[in-house]
Scaffold this active site. Structure first.
Site, PDB file in Angstrom:
ATOM      1  CE  LYS A 130      71.847   6.648  34.201  1.00  0.00           C
ATOM      2  NZ  LYS A 130      70.811   7.217  35.142  1.00  0.00           N
TER       3      LYS A 130
ATOM      4  NE  ARG B 292      66.914  14.432  37.023  1.00  0.00           N
ATOM      5  CZ  ARG B 292      67.539  13.436  37.091  1.00  0.00           C
ATOM      6  NH1 ARG B 292      69.077  13.696  37.235  1.00  0.00           N
ATOM      7  NH2 ARG B 292      67.168  12.160  36.979  1.00  0.00           N
TER       8      ARG B 292
ATOM      9  CE1 TYR C 148     103.107  19.294  25.490  1.00  0.00           C
ATOM     10  CE2 TYR C 148     101.837  17.312  26.353  1.00  0.00           C
ATOM     11  CZ  TYR C 148     102.165  18.344  25.163  1.00  0.00           C
ATOM     12  OH  TYR C 148     101.894  17.883  24.152  1.00  0.00           O
TER      13      TYR C 148
ATOM     14  CG  MET D  10      95.229  13.665  23.734  1.00  0.00           C
ATOM     15  SD  MET D  10      94.688  14.468  21.992  1.00  0.00           S
ATOM     16  CE  MET D  10      94.740  16.049  22.327  1.00  0.00           C
TER      17      MET D  10
HETATM   18  C1  LIG Z   1      70.636   6.582  36.464  1.00  0.00           C
HETATM   19  C2  LIG Z   1      69.075   6.441  37.076  1.00  0.00           C
HETATM   20  C3  LIG Z   1      69.153   5.210  37.893  1.00  0.00           C
HETATM   21  C4  LIG Z   1      70.225   4.483  38.633  1.00  0.00           C
HETATM   22  O1  LIG Z   1      71.132   5.278  39.755  1.00  0.00           O
HETATM   23  P1  LIG Z   1      72.262   4.655  40.659  1.00  0.00           P
HETATM   24  O2  LIG Z   1      72.329   5.708  41.569  1.00  0.00           O
HETATM   25  O3  LIG Z   1      73.390   4.283  39.647  1.00  0.00           O
HETATM   26  O4  LIG Z   1      71.656   3.107  41.105  1.00  0.00           O
HETATM   27  C5  LIG Z   1      67.822   4.975  38.582  1.00  0.00           C
HETATM   28  N1  LIG Z   1      66.736   6.084  38.185  1.00  0.00           N
HETATM   29  C6  LIG Z   1      66.824   6.652  37.143  1.00  0.00           C
HETATM   30  C7  LIG Z   1      65.806   7.649  36.632  1.00  0.00           C
HETATM   31  C8  LIG Z   1      68.161   7.003  36.477  1.00  0.00           C
HETATM   32  O5  LIG Z   1      68.401   8.069  35.678  1.00  0.00           O
END
Ligand SMILES: *Cc1c(COP(=O)(O)O)cnc(C)c1O
Length: 395
Positions: free
Chosen positions: A37, A138, A288, A336
């Site tokens: 992701k 969540r 700055y 920046m």
């Molecule tokens: C991001 C995520 C993971 C991976 O987590 P890590 O701590 O980076 O290994 C696993 N399961 C879900 C649902 C996630 O959103």
């Protein structure tokens, strides 16, 4: 065309190695879903998703349908799990690209059903992963409110619960107490779900679960319900072991974690170059608001990296980078697109010299944890904040 010299090098070989290593830690018969992701945690989906598949990943995990479509174009054969919500209007695309949704609300089934009908899905054609909220408040169905969901899953529905999933929120707490409470809630939910839907997988546990002490209790739960185990490592895949709290000592570190410290290889190195150099007299101000004032003659180097590249502005005057294998401190505020380091003590620096922002140079290393500790965040955020304009180059 050569670009502005602020880039990230991605070792796909290291990622393949890490996946193979993590597989050796997972119990036999279990599966690792490779988390890619957020552009593979800023490491480039384009480079990392195919590398994970080459290493043997059957499953990829993304956040959204749009990330799933991008992953599908790179990995035509992989199973792709969309772990976040599927939003209104996205369901036809989800089905067209053969993406697997996570579901936890009764209304999720309604929208999916409409798209499944249009796509002529036969009963039980569409695999879904059913998420249970085991304590994070969540995402996921409460284990006390499963009736309306189970009612959607009759034999004639287009859905098949392929996996029951939950997310652990404290696998990095060494005592395992929070995980035990979560697994007890999951156990209750499985007692209802398994007889009704006959899932194949129990999908629980991210990097900290795999490297810490949670694998055994998860495996025991899976075995009790006749389920295969799926783990979902992200951070460890990119070569970083999470930290545990309180930290394990040398003697009591779980086997997997001790092995991980030896075996995981960082996948990402973030680099820039010296753009130009100048000698400044005592009294000269840098950057700055003149937050740094030279008290003696200094030689400073201008770098092609700033906060718009994802370099945290709070690192100004309080962090150093690697140049010719030596530490060169930031002086003045991070701008920046530019920043300035002190190279007074480093002889022979020239324009074009490579500067390591995150990674190793001549045996010295700056880790994602170093960045995170300096700014009060975590490696996940350090990686994902590296801006899109920073080129990712496979090495
Ligand atoms: C991001 C995520 C993971 C991976 O987590 P890590 O701590 O980076 O290994 C696993 N399961 C879900 C649902 C996630 O959103």
């Amino acid at each position: 065309m050569p670009t502005r010299p602020c880039w990230v090098e991605i070792s796909t070989g290291a990622l393949e190695h890490n996946f193979g290593f993590l597989r050796t830690l997972a119990p036999p018969g279990s599966e690792l879903l490779a988390i890619v992701k957020a552009d593979a945690y800023g490491h480039s989906l384009e480079l990392c998703a195919p590398a994970a598949v080459r290493a043997g990943a059957q499953w990829l995990g993304v956040t959204s349908v749009e990330e799933g479509i991008a992953a599908r174009s790179l990995c035509p054969q992989a199973r792709i799990l969309v772990m976040g919500a599927v939003f209104s209007g996205q369901h036809p695309q989800l089905i067209r690209h053969n993406l697997t949704p996570v579901v936890w609300e009764p209304f999720h089934f309604e929208s999916l059903k409409a798209a499944a009908h249009v796509a002529n899905a036969a009963p039980e054609d569409l695999p879904v992963h059913l998420e249970i909220d085991s304590g994070m408040s969540r995402q996921g169905a409460s284990s006390h409110h499963l009736d309306p969901i189970l009612a959607q899953l009759g034999k004639l529905s287009p859905f098949r619960v392929e996996a029951v999933m939950t997310h652990l929120y404290a696998s990095d707490e060494s005592d395992g107490a929070a995980t035990a409470r979560q697994l007890a809630r999951l156990d209750q939910a499985l007692t209802r779900i398994v007889p009704a839907t006959r899932p194949e997988w129990l999908s629980v546990g991210a990097s900290a679960a795999l490297l810490g002490s949670d694998v055994q209790p998860i495996a025991a739960l899976a075995q009790r319900f006749g389920l295969k185990m799926m783990l979902r490592p992200g951070l460890a895949l990119y070569g970083v072991a999470p930290r545990f709290e309180p930290p394990f000592g040398q003697a009591d570190a779980p086997y997997a974690l001790a092995e991980a410290y030896k075996s995981l290889q960082p996948v990402l190195a973030w680099k820039t170059q010296v753009v130009s150099l100048r000698d400044i007299p005592p009294g000269a101000e840098i950057g700055y608001n003149g937050t740094f004032v030279a008290t003696e003659p200094m030689r400073v180097a201008l770098l092609a990296v700033g906060y718009a590249d994802g370099l945290d502005r709070r690192l100004g005057n309080r962090f150093s980078l690697l140049l010719r294998g030596r530490r060169a401190p930031f002086v003045g505020r991070i701008s920046m697109d530019q920043s300035v380091i002190d190279v007074t003590e480093i002889p022979g620096v020239e324009p074009g010299d490579e500067v390591m922002i995150l990674g190793s140079q001549h045996g010295e290393t700056i880790t994602a944890f170093d960045h995170a500790d300096a700014t009060g965040t975590i490696p996940w955020e350090v990686f994902t904040r590296i801006a899109a304009r920073v080129n990712r180059v496979g090495v």
